[in-house]
Design a protein around this motif. Structure first.
Motif, PDB file in Angstrom:
ATOM      1  N   LYS A  50       0.873  -1.158   0.000  1.00 13.51           N
ATOM      2  CA  LYS A  50       0.000   0.000   0.000  1.00 13.51           C
ATOM      3  C   LYS A  50       0.919   1.218   0.000  1.00 13.51           C
ATOM      4  O   LYS A  50       1.769   1.366   0.882  1.00 13.51           O
ATOM      5  CB  LYS A  50      -0.896   0.022   1.240  1.00 13.51           C
ATOM      6  N   GLU A  52       1.144   5.306   0.092  1.00 11.37           N
ATOM      7  CA  GLU A  52       0.440   6.542   0.398  1.00 11.37           C
ATOM      8  C   GLU A  52       1.406   7.703   0.171  1.00 11.37           C
ATOM      9  O   GLU A  52       2.516   7.699   0.699  1.00 11.37           O
ATOM     10  CB  GLU A  52      -0.029   6.555   1.847  1.00 11.37           C
ATOM     11  N   PHE A  54       2.122  11.876   0.285  1.00 15.82           N
ATOM     12  CA  PHE A  54       1.726  13.085   0.989  1.00 15.82           C
ATOM     13  C   PHE A  54       2.380  14.302   0.336  1.00 15.82           C
ATOM     14  O   PHE A  54       3.534  14.219  -0.106  1.00 15.82           O
ATOM     15  CB  PHE A  54       2.157  13.002   2.466  1.00 15.82           C
ATOM     16  N   SER A  60       2.115  14.061   7.253  1.00 15.06           N
ATOM     17  CA  SER A  60       0.996  14.576   8.040  1.00 15.06           C
ATOM     18  C   SER A  60      -0.263  14.733   7.195  1.00 15.06           C
ATOM     19  O   SER A  60      -0.211  14.897   5.985  1.00 15.06           O
ATOM     20  CB  SER A  60       1.376  15.907   8.699  1.00 15.06           C
ATOM     21  N   GLY A  61      -1.399  14.675   7.904  1.00 14.88           N
ATOM     22  CA  GLY A  61      -2.689  14.818   7.246  1.00 14.88           C
ATOM     23  C   GLY A  61      -3.054  13.578   6.454  1.00 14.88           C
ATOM     24  O   GLY A  61      -2.473  12.506   6.610  1.00 14.88           O
ATOM     25  N   ASN A  62      -4.048  13.731   5.598  1.00 17.96           N
ATOM     26  CA  ASN A  62      -4.467  12.625   4.736  1.00 17.96           C
ATOM     27  C   ASN A  62      -3.558  12.548   3.522  1.00 17.96           C
ATOM     28  O   ASN A  62      -3.105  13.585   3.022  1.00 17.96           O
ATOM     29  CB  ASN A  62      -5.917  12.828   4.281  1.00 17.96           C
ATOM     30  N   PRO A  63      -3.297  11.345   3.023  1.00 17.53           N
ATOM     31  CA  PRO A  63      -2.472  11.243   1.818  1.00 17.53           C
ATOM     32  C   PRO A  63      -3.167  11.899   0.625  1.00 17.53           C
ATOM     33  O   PRO A  63      -4.389  11.843   0.499  1.00 17.53           O
ATOM     34  CB  PRO A  63      -2.313   9.737   1.610  1.00 17.53           C
ATOM     35  N   ALA A  64      -2.384  12.544  -0.212  1.00 17.09           N
ATOM     36  CA  ALA A  64      -2.917  13.160  -1.426  1.00 17.09           C
ATOM     37  C   ALA A  64      -3.266  12.097  -2.461  1.00 17.09           C
ATOM     38  O   ALA A  64      -4.099  12.323  -3.330  1.00 17.09           O
ATOM     39  CB  ALA A  64      -1.899  14.144  -2.003  1.00 17.09           C
ATOM     40  N   ALA A  66      -3.164   7.446  -2.991  1.00 17.72           N
ATOM     41  CA  ALA A  66      -2.836   6.116  -2.455  1.00 17.72           C
ATOM     42  C   ALA A  66      -3.121   5.086  -3.538  1.00 17.72           C
ATOM     43  O   ALA A  66      -4.018   5.269  -4.364  1.00 17.72           O
ATOM     44  CB  ALA A  66      -3.643   5.817  -1.202  1.00 17.72           C
ATOM     45  N   ARG A  94       4.541   6.701   2.399  1.00 15.54           N
ATOM     46  CA  ARG A  94       4.519   5.613   3.381  1.00 15.54           C
ATOM     47  C   ARG A  94       4.128   4.340   2.627  1.00 15.54           C
ATOM     48  O   ARG A  94       3.152   4.321   1.888  1.00 15.54           O
ATOM     49  CB  ARG A  94       3.513   5.903   4.489  1.00 15.54           C
TER      50      ARG A  94
END
Length: 141
Positions: A50, A52, A54, A60-64, A66, A94
């Motif tokens: 997977k 992810e 950013f 930080s925050g939600n991935p832009a 994935a 990540r």
């Protein structure tokens, strides 16, 4: 085909004495043998990792973005498109997977990054090089 020693001797000519002393033998059994382990990585029933991505350097925050990637072997140039609107400059990624070994034994994971990384196994951080590493490689057995 010529050896390094013969190449040096040829370049320097017959009027130069080249003294050679063998220091190490790279044909012994200490070389790493790389195996294809792709079939042992999976995430939620799919082969691979997977991934992810950013749009910041600290995850930080939600991935832009994935997606599932079959392997991790990226060589982006500065500013090159990674995916969607993420460029290879001031971003972070990540990768998450489950590794299921086909047999018992030891394994070496090799990591390399130009701006840092962390490596976790079963949620436990085993390597923290979250800073610019200039391509430094770390091995974990």
């Amino acid at each position: 085909m010529t050896t390094v020693l013969n190449g040096i001797k040829e370049k320097l000519g017959n009027n130069t004495e080249v003294v050679y002393e063998q220091a190490i033998n790279f044909t012994n059994d200490t070389l790493l043998v790389y195996q294809n382990l792709k079939n042992q990585y999976h995430y939620e029933g799919k082969a691979g990792f997977k991934a992810e991505y950013f749009d910041n350097v600290d995850l930080s925050g939600n991935p832009a973005a994935a997606r599932i990637e079959p392997e991790i072997n990226n060589f982006w140039q500065e500013g090159e498109a990674v995916l969607k609107n993420i460029k290879a400059n001031h971003f972070s990624a990540r990768y998450t997977t489950n590794f299921t070994a086909d047999n018992d034994g030891s394994i070496t994971f090799e990591l390399s990054a130009d701006d840092g990384y962390r490596f976790l196994i079963d949620g436990k951080e085993v390597i923290n090089a979250w800073k610019k590493t200039d391509g430094e490689k770390k091995h974990f057995n």
